[in-house]
Scaffold this motif. Structure first.
Motif, short mmCIF file in Angstrom:
data_model
loop_
_atom_site.label_atom_id
_atom_site.label_comp_id
_atom_site.label_asym_id
_atom_site.label_seq_id
_atom_site.Cartn_x
_atom_site.Cartn_y
_atom_site.Cartn_z
N PHE A 22 0.87 -1.48 -0.02
CA PHE A 22 0.02 0.40 0.09
C PHE A 22 0.52 1.33 0.24
O PHE A 22 0.53 2.59 -0.52
N ASP A 74 -4.55 4.91 -12.26
CA ASP A 74 -3.80 4.78 -11.01
C ASP A 74 -2.31 5.19 -11.71
O ASP A 74 -1.88 5.78 -11.11
N PHE A 108 -9.55 -5.34 -0.21
CA PHE A 108 -10.43 -4.38 -0.76
C PHE A 108 -11.55 -4.45 0.49
O PHE A 108 -12.17 -5.64 -1.05
N PHE A 128 -0.65 4.91 -1.18
CA PHE A 128 -1.30 4.95 -0.21
C PHE A 128 -1.48 5.32 1.30
O PHE A 128 -0.28 5.26 1.44
N TYR A 139 -10.12 -1.55 -8.50
CA TYR A 139 -10.43 -0.71 -7.38
C TYR A 139 -8.80 0.06 -6.59
O TYR A 139 -9.63 1.30 -6.42
N THR A 140 -8.54 -0.13 -6.78
CA THR A 140 -7.05 0.89 -7.31
C THR A 140 -6.70 1.75 -7.80
O THR A 140 -6.58 3.12 -7.76
N ARG A 168 2.35 1.72 -3.46
CA ARG A 168 1.04 2.58 -4.30
C ARG A 168 1.24 4.28 -3.35
O ARG A 168 -0.07 4.44 -4.43
N SER A 178 -7.14 5.60 -5.48
CA SER A 178 -5.41 6.42 -6.92
C SER A 178 -6.32 8.32 -7.19
O SER A 178 -6.02 9.33 -6.87
#
Length: 645
Positions: free
Chosen positions: A143, A348, A208, A148, A271-272, A146, A276
């Motif tokens: 995470f 993303d 998720f 997050f 999801y991502t 990415r 993002s």
């Protein structure tokens, strides 16, 4: 836990029907009521009516009706206790419990509530796993890579499933959950060939949480982080009684307020991508989770906005494969735009590459309506091949034909004509062909329905063809409507209420319609307790089925236009202005129909006696009964101003 009656009463008192329904669908004021397209069935013309004064809703299309609590139960598919908890959270009401319940007692509640409890336990379990050594080194590291933030991880309930055979299963059983519920929730699986051996569905993956529209976990998506060719990159929860993939959009719970406020919904794939975009300050975004767009998902978007912007990865072949979704959105009555990212990028990757401001600018500057988008997508092809251009024109026309609004269709036809450099008349001619072809079956079906409705109207309006029971039912309904709307209203100086008056005048009769007789008896029981309740009090007192029938009785589809009093200054008296007359005439009509039923029965008895060996004196008695009842009918008709022969 069981919610206390005090908490339920506070919620019933505080919950406002307009605020509750407005969380799910946009409302428009028309007259005294609010109107919307029904969230329970597909429609293009609003028939869903909300009465702020009565605190009820009713759809004149599908028949759904109720109060704020019933609406939450229907829209969320939850039980009464969960609906009370939901509304208590919305209005900041502290939930008091009557008594503590054991895990076993919790599982005795209905299956749906048990599934919600199990899935919420799993969500907390996965979130807490991020704090374990394995979770920090694998899940949390992914995470962070990415980008997050802790706030985003918390906002979306991101988690990690430990890489073990049955970590979740063991923890859930220790907390009191039964294997049957965990199986139905899609959290565990049975080993193939040996159903007695159970194991976790999600293992060694980041998770998720998928939420319903009120924020409750209903399923999970899980991504593997190792390069194992034998394992799919993503696995998802299966269909369950509370998770129907075709009706769910990932991120809708977090996005619904922003979608309504900004009147636009960004639609992405994964999801991502959703997460993002939140990191880039864009919250009005949802995902179809990698599946083809469905009618149920389109209806979900339409609850909050009519504007959709589809974001496509920079892959021309992939865009062409998924472009059918645009036609579905158009058919659902949505206005569609599209944005394509540079080749090789998705929302993303591109947001992380260029940063927040540049990403927002790109969305703003590269958004195109679906006509320009589709033409641009195929432009290189049809510039080289005239035949391909003809095919593209037909595809564009078919898309325009999906739009339900004829004015918007006409606007897009003009735009397509300019972009394709073809006469507008040709576009319209092709469009007419497409519309005729696609709507032929629809028109025939509509024609059949109209003819059936006209026949029904003719049948109802022709008194000779309607049974006395059916005619009597109309006036039984009217008596109950007045009782429901004005039960506690006084009719005279002595304080006699509408309910007391109507009951006292009908106690010697029996309602012929079973549902109406049941409701009538509820009112009779109310009198015996000496309670004087208004409509809201009745709805809180009567049981669910009868409550919905009362709403059906009192909610009117039509009302006098405000123009009569506001613009023209014409005073239009309302029913409430003279309840005594309204109640009296309703009783006269009811009694007239009741007497006509008695006359019909007497007439049948006379005819059956004449054809048998009944003695002459009995026939005379039957005839005299008929004549006496006939006199009553004449008196009632005269009082109503009806001339009869």
């Amino acid at each position: 836990m069981t919610i206390s009656k005090l908490t339920s009463d506070k919620v019933k008192e505080r919950a406002d029907i307009v605020e509750v329904v407005g969380d799910y669908v946009p409302l428009k004021k028309k007259g005294q009521n609010m109107w919307a397209c029904c969230p329970f069935h597909g429609e293009k013309t609003p028939s869903f009516s909300i009465s702020p004064a009565k605190q009820i809703y009713k759809c004149f299309g599908c028949g759904k009706a109720g109060d704020p609590i019933q609406f939450v139960m229907d829209i969320e598919g939850i039980g009464f206790q969960e609906a009370i908890r939901h509304l208590a959270g919305k209005y900041g009401i502290e939930v008091e419990e009557d008594e503590a319940r054991t895990p076993e007692q919790n599982l005795e509640q209905n299956e749906r509530e048990s599934l919600f409890i199990a899935l919420n336990f799993a969500k907390d379990f996965f979130v807490k796993n991020l704090q374990t050594d394995e979770g920090r080194s694998i899940g949390l590291s992914y995470f962070k890579e990415r980008g997050f933030s802790p706030q985003i991880i918390d906002k979306f309930d991101l988690g990690y499933a430990l890489d073990g055979w049955d970590n979740l299963l063991k923890s859930a059983k220790a907390a009191g959950f039964e294997e049957d519920i965990l199986l139905k929730a899609g959290l565990i699986l049975q080993k193939e060939g040996d159903p007695s051996r159970l194991y976790d569905r999600f293992r060694g993956r980041v998770t998720f949480a998928i939420h319903n529209i009120s924020g409750k976990p209903i399923g999970f998506g899980a991504r593997i982080l190792t390069k194992d060719k034998n394992q799919p990159k993503y696995i998802n929860s299966p269909e369950t009684p509370i998770y129907h993939k075709s009706d769910v959009l990932y991120g809708m719970f977090q996005a619904k307020k922003a979608i309504r406020d900004l009147d636009n919904c960004f639609l992405v794939e994964g999801y991502t991508d959703v997460i993002s975009m939140h990191l880039s300050g864009i919250e009005n975004v949802v995902s179809s989770s990698g599946t083809s767009l469905t009618e149920g998902q389109i209806k979900l978007i339409k609850r909050f906005t009519n504007q959709v912007t589809v974001l496509y990865d920079g892959d021309a072949a992939g865009i062409k494969a998924s472009i059918r979704g645009i036609d579905l959105l158009l058919e659902g009555g949505l206005n569609v735009k599209a944005v394509v990212f540079p080749d090789g990028d998705d929302p993303d990757s591109y947001s992380r590459k260029v940063g927040t401001q540049a990403f927002q600018d790109y969305l703003k500057n590269h958004s195109r309506d679906f006509i320009g988008f589709k033409i641009g997508l195929y432009q290189e092809e049809f510039e080289r091949d005239p035949i391909r251009k003809a095919e593209v024109i037909r595809e564009i026309v078919q898309s325009i034909g999906k739009i339900p609004d004829p004015i918007i269709r006409s606007v897009y036809a003009k735009e397509a004509s300019g972009l394709l450099q073809i006469e507008e008349e040709i576009i319209h001619a092709e469009l007419n062909k497409s519309l005729i072809k696609s709507q032929k079956d629809h028109f025939q079906k509509a024609k059949d329905e109209v003819e059936a409705e006209e026949k029904l109207e003719e049948l109802i309006s022709t008194s000779a063809q309607v049974s006395f029971i059916e005619k009597l039912s109309i006036h039984e309904r009217e008596i109950l409507r007045l009782m429901s709307l004005y039960s506690a209203e006084s009719l005279d100086e002595e304080g006699k209420t509408v309910l007391e008056y109507l009951l006292s005048e009908t106690l010697e009769t029996k309602f012929q319609t079973a549902n109406y007789e049941r409701i009538y008896n509820l009112f009779r029981g109310l009198i015996s307790t000496d309670k004087k309740l208004d409509l809201k009090g009745l709805l809180n007192t009567f049981p669910g089925e009868s409550k919905n029938e009362i709403i059906d009785l009192v909610q009117q589809r039509w009302e006098v236009s405000a123009h009569w009093t506001g613009r023209h200054g014409i005073l239009v008296p309302t029913e409430k202005d003279d309840l005594a007359i309204s109640s009296y005439r309703a009783l006269l009509w009811y009694k007239k129909r009741y007497v006509e039923k008695l006359m019909a029965e007497a007439s049948m008895n006379i005819k059956s006696s004449e054809g048998s060996n009944e003695d002459f004196e009995k026939i005379l008695v039957l005839q005299s009964i008929y004549l006496e009842v006939k006199k009553i009918q004449v008196l009632l008709s005269k009082e109503l101003g009806i001339v009869i022969g």
